[in-house]
Design a protein around this motif. Structure first.
Motif, PDB file in Angstrom:
ATOM      1  N   ASN A 183      16.199 -10.858  -0.161  1.00 36.21           N
ATOM      2  CA  ASN A 183      15.648 -12.150  -0.597  1.00 36.21           C
ATOM      3  C   ASN A 183      14.746 -12.008  -1.813  1.00 36.21           C
ATOM      4  O   ASN A 183      14.001 -12.935  -2.145  1.00 36.21           O
ATOM      5  CB  ASN A 183      14.866 -12.791   0.555  1.00 36.21           C
ATOM      6  N   ASP A 184      14.786 -10.836  -2.449  1.00 37.11           N
ATOM      7  CA  ASP A 184      13.992 -10.548  -3.644  1.00 37.11           C
ATOM      8  C   ASP A 184      12.494 -10.587  -3.368  1.00 37.11           C
ATOM      9  O   ASP A 184      11.698 -10.899  -4.246  1.00 37.11           O
ATOM     10  CB  ASP A 184      14.344 -11.512  -4.785  1.00 37.11           C
ATOM     11  N   GLN A 185      12.106 -10.264  -2.153  1.00 39.73           N
ATOM     12  CA  GLN A 185      10.697 -10.178  -1.783  1.00 39.73           C
ATOM     13  C   GLN A 185      10.285  -8.713  -1.681  1.00 39.73           C
ATOM     14  O   GLN A 185      11.059  -7.879  -1.209  1.00 39.73           O
ATOM     15  CB  GLN A 185      10.443 -10.885  -0.448  1.00 39.73           C
ATOM     16  N   ARG A 186       9.084  -8.412  -2.124  1.00 37.59           N
ATOM     17  CA  ARG A 186       8.600  -7.040  -2.074  1.00 37.59           C
ATOM     18  C   ARG A 186       8.436  -6.578  -0.626  1.00 37.59           C
ATOM     19  O   ARG A 186       7.991  -7.329   0.232  1.00 37.59           O
ATOM     20  CB  ARG A 186       7.258  -6.915  -2.792  1.00 37.59           C
ATOM     21  N   THR A 187       8.807  -5.345  -0.384  1.00 40.57           N
ATOM     22  CA  THR A 187       8.653  -4.752   0.944  1.00 40.57           C
ATOM     23  C   THR A 187       7.685  -3.570   0.857  1.00 40.57           C
ATOM     24  O   THR A 187       7.655  -2.858  -0.159  1.00 40.57           O
ATOM     25  CB  THR A 187      10.006  -4.267   1.503  1.00 40.57           C
ATOM     26  N   PRO A 188       6.883  -3.334   1.882  1.00 40.81           N
ATOM     27  CA  PRO A 188       5.869  -2.273   1.813  1.00 40.81           C
ATOM     28  C   PRO A 188       6.467  -0.873   1.837  1.00 40.81           C
ATOM     29  O   PRO A 188       7.483  -0.618   2.486  1.00 40.81           O
ATOM     30  CB  PRO A 188       5.010  -2.524   3.057  1.00 40.81           C
ATOM     31  N   VAL A 189       5.827   0.021   1.107  1.00 41.52           N
ATOM     32  CA  VAL A 189       6.200   1.435   1.054  1.00 41.52           C
ATOM     33  C   VAL A 189       5.031   2.241   1.599  1.00 41.52           C
ATOM     34  O   VAL A 189       3.888   2.083   1.160  1.00 41.52           O
ATOM     35  CB  VAL A 189       6.524   1.877  -0.385  1.00 41.52           C
ATOM     36  N   ASN A 190       5.309   3.099   2.575  1.00 40.39           N
ATOM     37  CA  ASN A 190       4.269   3.915   3.187  1.00 40.39           C
ATOM     38  C   ASN A 190       3.863   5.047   2.250  1.00 40.39           C
ATOM     39  O   ASN A 190       4.698   5.869   1.866  1.00 40.39           O
ATOM     40  CB  ASN A 190       4.772   4.510   4.496  1.00 40.39           C
ATOM     41  N   VAL A 191       2.595   5.105   1.902  1.00 40.26           N
ATOM     42  CA  VAL A 191       2.060   6.159   1.041  1.00 40.26           C
ATOM     43  C   VAL A 191       1.003   6.922   1.840  1.00 40.26           C
ATOM     44  O   VAL A 191       0.066   6.327   2.369  1.00 40.26           O
ATOM     45  CB  VAL A 191       1.440   5.580  -0.238  1.00 40.26           C
ATOM     46  N   TYR A 192       1.163   8.236   1.937  1.00 40.86           N
ATOM     47  CA  TYR A 192       0.236   9.069   2.701  1.00 40.86           C
ATOM     48  C   TYR A 192      -0.630   9.891   1.746  1.00 40.86           C
ATOM     49  O   TYR A 192      -0.161  10.337   0.693  1.00 40.86           O
ATOM     50  CB  TYR A 192       0.996  10.009   3.629  1.00 40.86           C
ATOM     51  N   GLY A 193      -1.892  10.093   2.145  1.00 43.08           N
ATOM     52  CA  GLY A 193      -2.765  10.878   1.288  1.00 43.08           C
ATOM     53  C   GLY A 193      -4.050  11.288   1.968  1.00 43.08           C
ATOM     54  O   GLY A 193      -4.309  10.964   3.136  1.00 43.08           O
ATOM     55  N   VAL A 194      -4.863  12.032   1.232  1.00 44.40           N
ATOM     56  CA  VAL A 194      -6.195  12.449   1.675  1.00 44.40           C
ATOM     57  C   VAL A 194      -7.159  12.260   0.517  1.00 44.40           C
ATOM     58  O   VAL A 194      -6.776  12.335  -0.661  1.00 44.40           O
ATOM     59  CB  VAL A 194      -6.211  13.930   2.124  1.00 44.40           C
ATOM     60  N   ARG A 195      -8.425  11.987   0.870  1.00 43.01           N
ATOM     61  CA  ARG A 195      -9.479  11.858  -0.134  1.00 43.01           C
ATOM     62  C   ARG A 195     -10.670  12.715   0.276  1.00 43.01           C
ATOM     63  O   ARG A 195     -10.978  12.847   1.455  1.00 43.01           O
ATOM     64  CB  ARG A 195      -9.939  10.406  -0.276  1.00 43.01           C
TER      65      ARG A 195
END
Length: 267
Positions: A73-85
Motif C-alpha cells: 500500500n506504499d506505506q512505510r514499514t518498520p525495520v529493526n535496528v540493533y545497537g549499543v551505546r
C-alpha cells in the motif's frame, strides 16, 4: 579499499573511546561518601551534584521507518535496528532548577554502534538489478544528549547524533550470495527521549537499576551510499521498552564494596 577504510575508522573510533574511559576513571576523585545517582549518598542523606564523569552504557533497539521500505500500500514499514551505546554523564557546571538531586548531570555524550540485516523484496531499488536484495548496514555514531529535566526517577533529554555507515548489498544465487553494490553513507539524527527509573523499596536497591525508556526522532542522510539508486535511509525512528541504568548499578556496587571493607577494618 572502502571496507578497509571503514574498519580502520571504526577501530580507531572505539580505541579513542576506550582511552577516554580510562582517562576519566583516573581523574575521578575519591570522596568520603559514595554518591548515588538518585540524590543520596551512602549515609542516606542528600548530596550535591557529582563532580566527576560517570560512565554509562545501554543496549539500543530502534524501529526505523526508511523511505525505501514500504508495503504493497506504499506505506512505510518498520525495520529493526540493533545497537549499543556507551558514554559519560557530565555534571552540571551551574545550578539548573530542572536538574536537581545527585542525578543532576547536565548532558551525556559518547559513541554507539548499530547493525541491520534486511531483505528487500523490491526489485529495482539498485540500478541494473531486477532481483530482490539483502542489505547489511553497519553504523558507528557519536552522540550528544542534553538533559532538559532530571529529577528523582524522571528524565527528559534531546539526543543528537552523527554517524559513519557502511552498506553492502547481495543477491541470492543458487549456491551463494553475490555482492552487487556497497557504499559509505553519513546519517544525522535528532530526537527527544524520556525515561523512568523504578524506585527501590526499603533496602532492595536493585529495583532502581531498571526502568522504562522512550525515544523518537528523525534521521537524515547527508551522503547517500549509492547516489544513483532509490535507496534512502531517511525517516522517523521510535524506541520503547525496558531500560537498565548502568550508572545506578555501579554506584550501588561501589557503595556495597566500601561498606564491606569498612566492616572488615572494624573487626
Amino acid at each position: 579499499m572502502n571496507r578497509i577504510a571503514g574498519q580502520f575508522f571504526f577501530f580507531l573510533f572505539m580505541y579513542v573511546g576506550m582511552g577516554a574511559a580510562v582517562w576519566a576513571q583516573g581523574q575521578a576523585g575519591i570522596q568520603k561518601k559514595t554518591k548515588l545517582t538518585d540524590g543520596r549518598d551512602s549515609s542516606g542523606t542528600a548530596s550535591t551534584a557529582p563532580n566527576s564523569l560517570t560512565f554509562t552504557a545501554s543496549t539500543d533497539q530502534r524501529f526505523f521507518f526508511f523511505n525505501d521500505t514500504r508495503n504493497e500500500n506504499d506505506q512505510r514499514t518498520p525495520v529493526n535496528v540493533y545497537g549499543v551505546r556507551a558514554g559519560f554523564l557530565f555534571p552540571s557546571q551551574r545550578k539548573r532548577d530542572a536538574l536537581t538531586s545527585g542525578r543532576a548531570a547536565s548532558f551525556k555524550a559518547g559513541a554507539g554502534f548499530y547493525f541491520v540485516n534486511q531483505h528487500l523484496d523490491q526489485p529495482g531499488l539498485l540500478p541494473n538489478t531486477s532481483a530482490a536484495v539483502t542489505r547489511h548496514l553497519r553504523i558507528a555514531t557519536v552522540f550528544y544528549e542534553r538533559y532538559l529535566y532530571r529529577k528523582g526517577p524522571f528524565e527528559v533529554s534531546l539526543p543528537t547524533e552523527i554517524g559513519y555507515g557502511h552498506s553492502r548489498y547481495e543477491v541470492a544465487e543458487p549456491d551463494k550470495d553475490v555482492e552487487v553494490a556497497r557504499g559509505i553513507f553519513i546519517p544525522v539524527g535528532v530526537g527527544i527521549s524520556a525515561a523512568y527509573q523504578f524506585p527501590y523499596v526499603r533496602w532492595f536497591k536493585p529495583l532502581r537499576w531498571f526502568g522504562l525508556y522512550f525515544l523518537t526522532g528523525y534521521r537524515f542522510v547527508l551522503k547517500k551510499d549509492i547516489p544513483e539508486s532509490q535507496i534512502n535511509y531517511s525517516g522517523l525512528y521510535v524506541s520503547v521498552g525496558p531500560s537498565f541504568f548502568l550508572e545506578n548499578f555501579t554506584a550501588d556496587v561501589k557503595s556495597w564494596v566500601k561498606h564491606r571493607k569498612a566492616r572488615r577494618e572494624k573487626k
